[in-house]
Design an enzyme around this catalytic site. Structure first.
Site, PDB file in Angstrom:
ATOM      1  N   TYR A  56      -5.909  22.684  -0.324  1.00  0.00           N
ATOM      2  CA  TYR A  56      -5.139  21.893   0.640  1.00  0.00           C
ATOM      3  C   TYR A  56      -6.085  21.131   1.544  1.00  0.00           C
ATOM      4  O   TYR A  56      -7.066  21.698   2.020  1.00  0.00           O
ATOM      5  CB  TYR A  56      -4.251  22.805   1.497  1.00  0.00           C
ATOM      6  CG  TYR A  56      -2.792  22.512   1.298  1.00  0.00           C
ATOM      7  CD1 TYR A  56      -2.267  21.268   1.636  1.00  0.00           C
ATOM      8  CD2 TYR A  56      -1.929  23.464   0.754  1.00  0.00           C
ATOM      9  CE1 TYR A  56      -0.931  20.982   1.434  1.00  0.00           C
ATOM     10  CE2 TYR A  56      -0.594  23.177   0.544  1.00  0.00           C
ATOM     11  CZ  TYR A  56      -0.092  21.933   0.880  1.00  0.00           C
ATOM     12  OH  TYR A  56       1.223  21.641   0.667  1.00  0.00           O
ATOM     13  N   GLU A  58      -5.082  18.438   4.186  1.00  0.00           N
ATOM     14  CA  GLU A  58      -4.439  17.468   5.088  1.00  0.00           C
ATOM     15  C   GLU A  58      -5.463  16.850   6.035  1.00  0.00           C
ATOM     16  O   GLU A  58      -6.302  17.555   6.602  1.00  0.00           O
ATOM     17  CB  GLU A  58      -3.318  18.145   5.880  1.00  0.00           C
ATOM     18  CG  GLU A  58      -2.098  18.392   5.008  1.00  0.00           C
ATOM     19  CD  GLU A  58      -0.914  18.960   5.768  1.00  0.00           C
ATOM     20  OE1 GLU A  58      -0.986  19.093   6.998  1.00  0.00           O
ATOM     21  OE2 GLU A  58       0.082  19.275   5.096  1.00  0.00           O
ATOM     22  N   ASP A 202       1.255  -6.301  -4.017  1.00  0.00           N
ATOM     23  CA  ASP A 202       1.452  -5.104  -4.839  1.00  0.00           C
ATOM     24  C   ASP A 202       0.914  -5.451  -6.230  1.00  0.00           C
ATOM     25  O   ASP A 202       1.582  -6.116  -7.017  1.00  0.00           O
ATOM     26  CB  ASP A 202       2.935  -4.744  -4.892  1.00  0.00           C
ATOM     27  CG  ASP A 202       3.185  -3.463  -5.684  1.00  0.00           C
ATOM     28  OD1 ASP A 202       2.296  -3.066  -6.467  1.00  0.00           O
ATOM     29  OD2 ASP A 202       4.264  -2.866  -5.522  1.00  0.00           O
ATOM     30  N   THR A 228      -0.849   1.115  -7.818  1.00  0.00           N
ATOM     31  CA  THR A 228      -0.943   2.396  -8.504  1.00  0.00           C
ATOM     32  C   THR A 228      -2.288   2.414  -9.216  1.00  0.00           C
ATOM     33  O   THR A 228      -2.976   1.388  -9.305  1.00  0.00           O
ATOM     34  CB  THR A 228       0.198   2.577  -9.534  1.00  0.00           C
ATOM     35  OG1 THR A 228       0.223   1.432 -10.391  1.00  0.00           O
ATOM     36  CG2 THR A 228       1.537   2.739  -8.843  1.00  0.00           C
ATOM     37  N   LYS A 231      -2.004   2.121 -14.340  1.00  0.00           N
ATOM     38  CA  LYS A 231      -1.512   1.089 -15.272  1.00  0.00           C
ATOM     39  C   LYS A 231      -2.740   0.429 -15.926  1.00  0.00           C
ATOM     40  O   LYS A 231      -3.477   1.116 -16.617  1.00  0.00           O
ATOM     41  CB  LYS A 231      -0.595   0.118 -14.540  1.00  0.00           C
ATOM     42  CG  LYS A 231       0.662   0.823 -13.978  1.00  0.00           C
ATOM     43  CD  LYS A 231       1.651  -0.149 -13.384  1.00  0.00           C
ATOM     44  CE  LYS A 231       2.936   0.523 -12.942  1.00  0.00           C
ATOM     45  NZ  LYS A 231       2.919   0.991 -11.537  1.00  0.00           N
ATOM     46  N   ARG A 237      -2.118   9.191 -12.612  1.00  0.00           N
ATOM     47  CA  ARG A 237      -0.949   8.704 -11.869  1.00  0.00           C
ATOM     48  C   ARG A 237      -1.184   8.935 -10.384  1.00  0.00           C
ATOM     49  O   ARG A 237      -1.243  10.079  -9.928  1.00  0.00           O
ATOM     50  CB  ARG A 237       0.306   9.433 -12.322  1.00  0.00           C
ATOM     51  CG  ARG A 237       0.590   9.266 -13.802  1.00  0.00           C
ATOM     52  CD  ARG A 237       1.976   9.721 -14.143  1.00  0.00           C
ATOM     53  NE  ARG A 237       2.918   8.738 -13.686  1.00  0.00           N
ATOM     54  CZ  ARG A 237       3.348   7.718 -14.435  1.00  0.00           C
ATOM     55  NH1 ARG A 237       2.909   7.556 -15.651  1.00  0.00           N
ATOM     56  NH2 ARG A 237       4.202   6.853 -13.951  1.00  0.00           N
TER      57      ARG A 237
END
Ligand code: DSN
Length: 422
Positions: A56, A58, A202, A228, A231, A237
């Site tokens: 973790y 954060e 985008d 992203t 692609k 991903r």
């Protein structure tokens, strides 16, 4: 073969493992033409499945809410530096879980609920998160939408300017999911400047082309770049937001703590590897080959009587308009799937049909290029598409089975990165 590739998975959960093995075979044997998909390298696959999964984190490198970040900080800092170098930006945030959360973070950074935002309409080639009604971005904000010209299939920049000046949106999105043509970032920048709007590019679909020099970069023109990573960029991903230094704090704060909790560190590692791969000379060749293949495929489809939105392509994507054929997009896409050619059905601009049963089929060349197919193969691919659509019109399942055997045969000669050979 897969049992030896994933021995622990097969031992612990054979049922689930069998689904993964079947997917490996499917991806190896089929001709995958969905323009937003690709094959990651074996290195990206490995990095995405590491023990970084267990941590973790954060916060951001050097400013975390959990201890034990000695290695995680280095991984994330490396991904950030590589993103900045590759795309020529001041700041990069590599934590968004995927493209939709990344775009939501942009709204959080620059707009308040009820504010006007502007993007390309989904049926015209935009994305759900560019203010389209069924998305939270179109119900929490007041989305106004531009499109393409009916006669050319191209963005009408005069109409975009008129709309922006009439509406003065807080945020303007350019880019989309079904745009076969080069985006004029300089023109959008001029419009956003006049309207007093934050401009977001985008580039999820074309990020790999930009990185490889096969599409102009928005870096000098826009406030924020959203993308992203899976692609054309060929990473795991995930997503990234990149911006000028003046927006860095707002973007970081919007991603965490504004929208997300702990970053997916294993994905960050995969992104770092993909960015390293995208900085190599071989990636420049790949990006240009993606475009060359798409242009050759578009030309071969036009020769065979298909109607293409905007008459062709400048990038990795082709939108086939089947309005003039006997077969709607969904029937064609499902027939192509049975023939071993994986596409998605899609609306075309001004589509007379409904989104779940539209007139178009969207295809692209990133995956086949990653497997090594070249311009010389594109007439064959166009033939298979033609024969499949004809077979769909006649309900000829035997013809689809013949095509599937031919596809499987060809794909066996082009092993997929990270997948079994047969
Ligand atoms: N980006 C979409 C696609 O192009 O497939 C999915 O949201």
């Amino acid at each position: 073969m897969s049992a030896s590739r994933h021995p622990a998975l097969f031992a612990a959960d054979p049922e689930l493992a069998s689904f993964v093995a079947a997917e490996e075979v499917l991806q190896a044997q089929t001709l995958r033409l969905i323009p937003s998909e690709n094959y990651v390298s074996a290195a990206v696959l490995e990095a995405s499945g590491t023990v970084l999964q267990n941590k973790y984190s954060e916060g951001y490198p050097g400013r975390r809410y959990y201890e034990g970040q000695q290695n995680i900080d280095r991984v994330e800092a490396l991904a950030i530096e590589r993103a900045k170098g590759l795309f020529g930006v001041d700041h990069a945030n590599v934590q968004p879980y995927s493209g939709s959360p990344a775009n939501l973070a942009v709204y959080l950074a620059f707009a308040k609920p009820g504010d006007t935002v502007m993007g390309m309409a989904l049926p015209m080639g935009g994305h759900l998160t560019h203010g389209w009604g069924v998305s939270a971005t179109g119900s929490w904000f007041r989305g106004v939408q531009y499109g393409v010209r009916a006669d050319t299939g191209l963005i009408d920049y005069d109409a975009v300017r008129d709309l922006a000046l009439a509406e003065r949106p807080k945020v303007i999105f350019c880019g989309g999911t079904a745009l076969p043509r080069t985006i004029d970032f300089a023109a959008f920048a001029e419009i956003a400047r006049e309207a007093g709007s934050i401009l977001v590019a985008d580039v999820a679909h074309i990020a790999g082309l930009i990185a490889g020099g096969a599409h102009p970069s928005p870096a000098d023109h826009v406030d924020v770049i959203s993308t992203t990573t899976h692609k054309t960029l060929r990473g795991p991903r995930g997503a990234m937001l990149m911006c000028r230094e003046e927006h860095a704090k707002a973007i970081d704060k919007a991603v965490f703590p504004g929208l997300q909790g702990g970053p997916h560190n294993q994905t960050t590692a995969g992104i770092a590897v993909a960015l390293h791969e995208a900085a190599q000379p071989s990636f420049v060749s790949y990006a240009h080959a993606v475009v060359a293949n798409a242009k050759a495929l578009a030309a071969a489809l036009l020769e065979r009587g298909f109607d293409l939105v905007s008459g062709g392509t400048d990038n990795h994507l082709i939108l086939i308009d089947l309005t003039g054929k006997d077969v709607p997009g969904k029937i064609a896409a499902k027939a192509l799937d049975r023939a071993g050619i994986v596409v998605n059905y899609n609306t075309v601009p001004f589509d007379p049909r409904k989104p779940f049963d539209p007139s178009g089929v969207r295809i692209g060349t990133p995956s086949l290029t990653s497997r090594g197919l070249g311009v010389a193969h594109m007439p064959q691919v166009a033939d298979w598409i033609t024969r499949s659509v004809d077979a769909a019109a006649k309900g000829d399942e035997q013809a689809l089975a013949v095509i599937r055997a031919e596809v499987t045969d060809l794909m066996a000669a082009f092993p997929a990165p990270g997948l079994p050979l047969s």
